[in-house]
Design an enzyme around this catalytic site. Structure first.
Site, PDB file in Angstrom:
ATOM      1  CG  LEU A 106      -1.929  -1.093   1.380  1.00  0.00           C
ATOM      2  CD1 LEU A 106      -2.858  -1.082   2.637  1.00  0.00           C
ATOM      3  CD2 LEU A 106      -2.704  -1.340   0.096  1.00  0.00           C
ATOM      4  N   GLY A 151       0.966  -4.887   1.093  1.00  0.00           N
ATOM      5  CA  GLY A 151      -0.136  -5.250   0.303  1.00  0.00           C
ATOM      6  C   GLY A 151       0.389  -6.024  -0.923  1.00  0.00           C
ATOM      7  CG  ASN A 175       6.493  -5.382   5.980  1.00  0.00           C
ATOM      8  OD1 ASN A 175       5.610  -5.548   5.250  1.00  0.00           O
ATOM      9  ND2 ASN A 175       7.326  -4.438   5.900  1.00  0.00           N
ATOM     10  CD  GLU A 176       0.479  -5.464   6.577  1.00  0.00           C
ATOM     11  OE1 GLU A 176       0.067  -5.399   5.217  1.00  0.00           O
ATOM     12  OE2 GLU A 176       1.043  -6.381   6.838  1.00  0.00           O
TER      13      GLU A 176
END
Length: 300
Positions: A106, A151, A175-176
């Site tokens: 993202l 994303g 890996n957010e």
């Protein structure tokens, strides 16, 4: 006739109402732009459909890193819709035209310092992309030819099959958590359905990015192949999947994915509100600004 859990916008004629065709010839590997070929392109994505094999090649071409911006997500969904509605198309191979990167995930700039209206539009576009790809009637093969965090990993996870270039410098994962962001429930559900609960739980909590060999060991990707053979392997896998009757495969896919799709469809507005509430927090905005500053320093 739309499968449960898939938005009506995604619908096309069921397989048994389409002209039947034999499996692609080994002499004409699917995914390659051989005649008769139909292509369309926009700013972010290039698509070539080989109508004789029924296979489309979709290449991300959004420099520098194929980040999932609002514009990219919109074009991605439109491209998928065009293929879904084309009776000649049975499968799509998704890959990148940008060296060393599949998709960086993202676009952080879409989530930092914007209005509530923008956050709503952006998150709805993220949802729409996933609903279309995860719920697609087509066979979807991800040919992951570069790193694929966050994303970008979701895009690969949403496909039916993942092949990754055998390069230890390439990594993939949700890996957010490293950015102080919590992966939404439908990211989590998609991940769990691929790697299992324990691997997903550990990976999500640590915000892990897995090098290609480790990703293969965990089941995050189905195969590793040398970079130069990636597209050849993707074509062979596609031919194997298309050798089966479409209707049986599609109904099985719907059965396996329906509950996950239905959950987001039922809670879509609530999910958007949760995203806006979360991303609007000053602590999250600060974390995103720090991350963008770090990226700028890297570039310079």
């Amino acid at each position: 006739l739309c499968p449960p859990g898939v938005l009506p916008l995604c619908c096309r004629l069921p397989a048994w109402d389409r002209a039947s065709r034999p499996p692609p010839s080994p002499l004409q590997p699917p995914g390659l732009p051989l005649a008769p070929c139909r292509s369309f392109s926009n700013n972010k994505i290039q698509v070539e459909l080989n109508e004789s094999s029924g296979v489309a090649m979709m290449k991300f071409k959004s420099l520098p890193v194929n980040s999932l911006s609002l514009e990219f997500l919109t074009e991605f969904s439109i491209s998928l819709e065009k293929l879904e509605n084309n009776r000649a198309c049975r499968g799509v191979i998704i890959t990148s035209a940008v060296p060393k990167i599949f998709s960086s995930g993202l676009d952080i700039t879409e989530m930092c310092g914007k209005s509530m209206e923008h956050y709503t539009e952006f998150w709805r576009a993220v949802q729409e992309m996933w609903l279309r790809l995860y719920g697609s009637n087509m066979v979807t093969v991800a040919a992951v030819n570069g790193s694929s965090p966050a994303g970008g990993c979701l895009v690969a996870l949403s496909c039916d099959y993942r092949i990754m270039a055998e390069n230890p410098k390439f990594s993939i994962g949700l890996n957010e958590a490293q950015l102080g962001i919590v992966a939404p429930f439908w990211f989590k559900d998609t991940f769990v359905n691929v790697v299992g609960h324990r691997v997903a739980e550990r990976s999500l909590q640590l915000g892990s990015l897995h090098p290609a060999p480790e990703a293969h060991k965990l089941g995050l990707v189905d195969e590793l192949v040398p970079e130069e053979k990636l597209m050849e392997k993707a074509a062979a896998v596609m031919a194997q999947w298309l050798a089966l009757p479409d209707h049986a495969r599609q109904l099985t896919k719907t059965m396996m994915r329906k509950a996950v799709l239905d959950r987001l469809v039922a809670h879509r507005e609530e999910d958007i509100k949760n995203f806006i509430s979360f991303v609007s927090k000053e602590s999250i905005q600060k974390s995103l600004r720090m991350y963008m500053e770090m990226l700028k320093k890297r570039k310079s």
